[in-house]
Every structure is written in structure tokens, then in C-alpha cells.
Write a protein that holds these residues in place. Structure first.
Motif, short mmCIF file in Angstrom:
data_model
loop_
_atom_site.label_atom_id
_atom_site.label_comp_id
_atom_site.label_asym_id
_atom_site.label_seq_id
_atom_site.Cartn_x
_atom_site.Cartn_y
_atom_site.Cartn_z
N TYR A 1 40.34 37.81 38.80
CA TYR A 1 41.28 37.58 37.29
C TYR A 1 42.61 38.27 37.80
CZ TYR A 1 37.31 35.20 35.90
OH TYR A 1 36.17 34.80 35.74
N GLY A 2 43.12 39.27 38.54
CA GLY A 2 44.08 39.89 38.23
C GLY A 2 44.57 41.75 37.04
N PHE A 3 45.42 41.59 36.93
CA PHE A 3 46.33 42.21 35.93
C PHE A 3 45.33 41.84 34.46
CE2 PHE A 3 49.01 44.77 33.66
CZ PHE A 3 48.51 46.10 33.04
N LEU A 4 45.62 40.22 33.96
CA LEU A 4 45.21 40.68 33.19
C LEU A 4 44.22 39.60 32.36
CD1 LEU A 4 48.46 40.42 31.04
CD2 LEU A 4 47.46 42.66 31.32
N ILE B 1 45.42 36.14 33.70
CA ILE B 1 46.12 34.77 33.25
C ILE B 1 46.58 35.24 35.36
CG2 ILE B 1 48.42 33.82 32.85
CD1 ILE B 1 48.12 36.75 31.16
N THR B 2 45.51 33.89 35.73
CA THR B 2 46.20 33.52 36.84
C THR B 2 46.34 32.74 37.59
OG1 THR B 2 43.41 34.00 37.25
CG2 THR B 2 44.56 35.86 38.14
#
Lengths: 394, 394
Positions: free
Chosen positions: B241-244, B246-247
Motif C-alpha cells: 500500500y505504500g505511504f498513503l 495510492i499505489t
């Protein structure tokens, strides 16, 4: 109820494997000791939820390997066994081979640097000769520090090229063609120590979350801009290696539709427009012949240098923007010989990211220079040895 | 000694957090039960290395939540407590909103599908109306199956747009502008159940490693080619999912240097040349007006359709190639309404990957169609609820 990315999908692990289980439990003990310092076996059991039998088995093993030391103490009037990560004098060696240098660091398992040296290599050096030079330098450093060769756990070696992790072999695509086909075994023969090989950008990324100011960062890209352009990834808090170990080949992102053919065989790759060698070619008429010239003149605000750095930085940023759209990093760290330029390099990179990343990604991705400068790769190479030792690999 | 990507870098976790620790230990018990079936508490302790006290505490908790059932048994002549994952009739609901449909699946915690239905939505539908329609469909499905509403643990909802995981809000960039700003809370009010929201491509990827033929795959990209083009990632065996959150915004990879401006504000994004809407625009003169037309005529080898699919597929492949250079996936799965075209779609994608990925990556990345077809997103939406329940979130 929230989504739980933390739960491993069914079948992704084999919980039945005793080796894997022991490894997991040992990791947990080491993490606890790193976070809490010397602890009794009872504290370790309480703090990790492991049974006292499991704790004492693993502690016995780690003590036999010298990873921890145990000492009898009295706790609440009872006899107990205190466990602490040892500084038995064990040494992790990190070696970073660049295009014109080799850098070596000696470190303890507690992430203390004991010694650090760098020597220049002739451009176009013979790889095995360079390895022999590095081995001689390492020997001198050990002697100078009064360290026994027995104390060396392993040598982590960073190489500017892709590594096939299945075999530990340097693959086609290395900046120095001579590195291609070099195996971990050959390096072990030359150094006379066990060797761990990794790509230099991967090690730069690892260094940032182990030694650097970004310790604990969970999603980070480390981008090294040099003769080649490569990236190392920390994803979900861990170094990311993908299927074969060939990750972060950012230099081969196509950025020029009608560009020249790259050494990889594709057209218009980032490396064909933004590597330091291409910058130097572009600056041929201005008399800049080394990256130090670019750095010095850039700091003097030489317009030709700023233009070349600006164009290259924008292209690097565009490639990063593509990737950021997909992996949504929190942080992008820039490494390599030009980081001393600061915002003269970073601003074009940020501009390129804005051109290619969707607004919310561009607006929330922080771009900074590496906190470790030219030490990043060698420190990362030492870190990979330290982590291996703490995890009890052998 | 080998490198150990498995060891978490120092500081990346907080081993002192009791909540995190309990969560980890519970995951381990659930994994053991999934792999080994009903087990006594003693077996669980032996099999996981956890103390019997830890096991019995966690089992008591999970039993109270209904995740496991316990029953007294006799083991080697002694009284023991058998623990098994329950099928208490708990139901995980997966809802997939597309541009023209909503699909709902009811499933048990054991990944058995109880019911599955899809209804058409008007193109350009009103989002809250569509959610109300979905809620009514869910109610009908529960009644038809004789399921108590109490049995529903939560509703996983897949939405074709980026989700900010910090707030559970649909962000700018969603294929249907009306989805933008919709929050998890609004969906909970409409459904009358707890809701987990995720991006449709993320759910497609999760479905592949939980329900699909690719269970256990560690590094996978699921690329959905529809009105939008998005990707879901499984990295190191886990949804990424990465940082926020928004992948996988693959649709916004620039592929046309002098292309048109995309709805995201950048130029020449993949979506402007390869989405199904753009394919239909290109085919305007040929009378194809729906993706079913493309599918049917493509299977009839209509040259206009094959050309359009070929051009779009190549562009998608180029974007995938860029990403594959960086994350080195083992497997790329293609989803969306055109997967019935098989190699007529996959071959151009493979060609595009070869154009942009370095040879060793292009040569080792397998490209296949999704094993789950148009069920992938709804099954993934149910999987996220199942995983949440098994991990004991609430």
C-alpha cells in the motif's frame, strides 16, 4: 475493522518449517534486545510471548555463535540469566566498489564504525586486480586496528550492477562490463572471508534505514546518480529484492522516445540522457572532465553546468515520478557524486516528478539528499553483514 | 552466510508495543491452524514456539470473538483443548463497483463462496443510488440464503479509484468522478455494516494470491485494463500500500511524449492511449460501441479491432516494463473486460514489456490473464474482510 495488509495471504509462508520458525523467533529476540538492552531470559519470554523453553534454546544457540553473551544475575531475589548482544570484537566489513574508488568500513555488530578508508582506482580498472587491492587494504586496516582476522564475520560487497540473487553472480548491465560474471565465490577466494554481494543502490537504501537519519522509514527509494543510475528500495520496512534480485533499474526507464540506443539494447533510457558520463560529454566544450568539476562549477553557478544538471535532474525526476505513481514512497533519497549541489540538483528532480506523477503523489513525496553521502554504500554493505549475524545465519 | 532481507532494520518496528506483539502472535496461531487444521493448545505452543500461557490467552480472546472454537479432547491420555478455526456461519461480503456493474459475493472465513450475483448499472450512474442498489441486492442475497444479518462481519468494497488509507476516502483520479470524496463512513451508513474500502486493482491482486491459481505468489502485479488502467501489487507476499495507499497508478505512466493532456493534468498518460474508452473512440467508425463488441470482433479476428488492441496492449506493456525494471515481479496478471482475447491481448503486452524492460527482466517475467476473470475484484473484497477477521481486528 480495518484492512490488514499485515496478515500473510494463505500459503505465502510455510509455517510448518521449523527452520523458518526458529529464524522468526530469533529475529524477535534480537529485536527485543536491540530495543531494550540487556534482559533476563524471563524478561525476554514476557516481552516476546515466546515460551521460556524456546527462549533458552535460542539463547543457548546464539551464545554458542557468540551473538549474545549470558551472565548469571539476581533478579527479585532469584537467580536469573542476563542476555545481552555481544560486542565480542566481531567485525562486519563493508566494501563499496565504485567506478574510480573502493571504500572499506569496519564496524561492530552494534553499528559502531571502527575504521573507514577509501582508495582511488584507475578508471577502467581490472576487476580482479581491484579486488586484490581491496583485500590488501582490508588486511592493512585489520592490522592497523589490531583486529584478529578471526574477528571478521563476513565481507559485504557492493557492486554497481545487477546481482542475480539465485547465484550471487553479477549480471549483464553492470556499469563496468568487467564485473559481469563475477561470482560471490571468486570474491570469497580473493578476500579470504565469507562474502555477501549486493547492488550498490540496494545497500545505499539499507544504510539509510540502519545507519542514517531515516532509520525506521518504511517506504523509501534511494536513487544513485553516477555513471549508472540505479535505485534501491525499502518497502514495508524491508529491503526489497523482487523475483531475482534485479530491482531498481531506474536507469533503463525510457525517457527519450527518439533517443539513442542504450547499452541494454532499448532506446532512450534514462542513463543515455542523465548519467554523469553523459553530463560530462555534454560539457565537453566547457572543459569539465570529472564529476568534481561539475560539482565545483555548479556551486559557482556556472550556467552551462546548471543547464546540464537541470536537464539531467528533470529526466531523473520523470523516471522517479513514473515509479512513485506505482509504489507511492514516502521519501526519495538522492545519492552519488553530485549531491553536494543540493537544490541545484534536487529542484529539477522535483520538477520532473511533478511532470510525471499524479498530483497527490507528487505533492506528498519528499525528495532529499542521502544523509550519508559517499559513505552510504559501504555502510550498507556492513549493515547487511550485521543483519545476517544478528539473524543467526551461517 | 547470506543476506537476510527478512530481518527488519533497527527501529522499523516497535517491538515494545504490546498490541503489535499480540497481533503478530495471533497471526502466527491463525497461520498454523490454516496450515495444520484443528490442533490442541499444546500442539499450537510446540508448533509456534509461543508459551502455553500466551497461546491460551490468545485462544481465549479469539474464541470470544468467534474466530476459533475450542473443545475438550483427550490427547495421550490427558485432557487437552482442541482449537479450530470456526465456521460459525460468519459471512464476509465482497462488493465490486465497476463502471457498469456491481458484483457481490458472500463467503465464509474458510474461503468458500456462498453466493455471488452481479447486476448492471447505468453508465454514469449516481453513486449513492448505486450504493443503495448494492445494499438492497446484498439484503436480498442474505434473505435468499437464509443468513442472519448478524452473521455479516463486514463488507469489503472495491472502487475503481485511488483510496487515501489515512481517511478511507476516494480521491481525485477515480474513473467515476462521482466517487471522489465518498468516505467509508457513507458506505457504512448505506450498507448498515462495517465497511473496508480498497482500490479494485489492489483487490484483484489480493484475490489472486488468496482465491486464485497464484496462491502463495510473492511478487505479482495485477493490471486491470478498463476505462481506467490500474495495478495492484503483491510484494514480498503481502498486499503493498505504500505511504498513503495510492499505489499502482499505472494508467498515469507517460507513454506519448507529445500526447494529449490526461484528466490527471499530465501529458500523454497511458490511459489517454490504452483504456477501453480510448479503444472504443478509435473504433468509432467500425461501429463497436461496447467492450463486448471489442471482445467478440477480436475473437473473429477483425483487423481494426486487432490493431487497436495491439496498439493499446503494446503501450500497456511498455508501462509495465518500466515498473518491472524497478520491482522485478515474477508474474504479471492482466484483468478487465478484454482478457477473453487471450494472446491477442497478451502478445502485444509482452512485446511492450520487451521494448522497455532490460532483457533479463523481460525474459523472466511471466504474463498471464487473471485466473479469476471478472470475479477477481469482488473475491478480493471478501478476502480483505476474511483476513481482517482472522487477524482479529475489530
Amino acid at each position: 475493522m480495518t484492512a490488514t495488509p499485515g496478515l500473510i495471504p494463505r500459503g505465502a509462508r510455510n509455517p510448518g518449517s521449523q527452520g523458518a520458525l526458529r529464524h522468526l523467533n530469533q529475529e524477535r529476540l534480537v529485536e527485543y534486545l536491540l530495543a531494550n538492552g540487556p534482559s533476563t531470559q524471563a524478561e525476554l519470554a514476557r516481552g516476546t510471548g515466546l515460551s521460556t523453553a524456546t527462549v533458552s534454546n535460542i539463547v543457548r544457540d546464539m551464545a554458542a555463535k557468540g551473538v549474545v553473551a549470558t551472565s548469571p544475575v539476581t533478579s527479585s531475589g532469584r537467580r536469573a540469566l542476563l542476555v545481552q548482544l555481544t560486542d565480542t570484537g566481531d567485525i562486519a566489513v563493508g566494501v563499496d566498489f565504485g567506478r574510480r574508488h573502493v571504500r572499506i568500513v569496519l564496524a561492530t555488530l552494534g553499528y559502531d564504525v571502527l575504521a573507514e578508508e577509501q582508495v582511488a582506482l584507475e578508471p577502467g580498472y581490472d576487476v580482479l586486480e581491484a579486488v586484490a587491492q581491496a583485500s590488501a587494504l582490508l588486511d592493512r586496516m585489520l592490522v592497523a586496528g589490531g583486529h584478529d582476522r578471526q574477528a571478521v564475520l563476513a565481507v559485504g560487497v557492493g557492486i554497481p550492477g545487477p546481482i542475480d540473487r539465485r547465484t550471487g553472480t553479477v549480471l549483464q548491465g553492470a556499469i563496468l562490463p568487467e564485473w559481469v560474471g563475477i561470482t560471490r565465490r571468486e570474491l570469497e577466494d580473493a578476500f579470504g572471508f565469507p562474502v555477501v554481494v549486493d547492488n550498490d543502490a540496494n545497500l545505499g537504501a539499507l544504510a539509510e534505514v540502519t545507519w542514517g537519519a531515516n532509520r525506521g522509514e518504511r517506504n523509501l527509494i534511494f536513487v544513485k546518480i553516477g555513471t549508472g543510475i540505479g535505485a534501491g528500495l525499502i518497502l514495508n520496512g524491508q529491503p526489497y529484492y523482487g523475483f531475482l534480485g534485479i530491482t531498481g533499474e531506474l536507469g533503463h526507464t525510457p525517457v527519450a522516445e527518439h533517443g539513442v540506443i542504450c547499452r541494454c539494447g532499448n532506446r532512450g533510457c534514462l542513463e543515455t540522457v542523465a548519467s554523469t558520463s553523459v553530463m560530462l560529454e555534454s560539457l565537453g566544450r566547457s572543459g569539465a572532465t570529472t564529476t568534481s568539476d561539475i560539482l565545483r562549477r555548479g556551486l559557482e553557478k556556472d550556467p552551462a553546468v546548471l543547464r546540464v544538471v537541470g536537464d539531467a535532474g528533470t529526466a531523473v525526476g520523470q523516471a522517479i515520478g513514473n515509479i512513485a505513481n506505482v509504489i507511492n514512497p514516502e521519501l526519495v533519497l538522492i545519492g552519488g557524486p553530485l549531491v553536494g549541489l543540493g537544490d541545484a540538483l534536487l529542484d529539477p528532480i522535483r520538477h520532473g516528478i511533478r511532470q510525471n506523477a499524479i498530483p497527490i503523489i507528487a505533492g506528498t513525496t519528499t525528495v532529499r539528499v542521502s544523509s550519508l553521502g559517499d559513505r552510504a554504500e559501504s555502510l550498507g554493505a556492513a549493515a547487511i553483514v550485521i543483519q545476517g549475524a544478528l539473524a543467526g545465519n551461517d
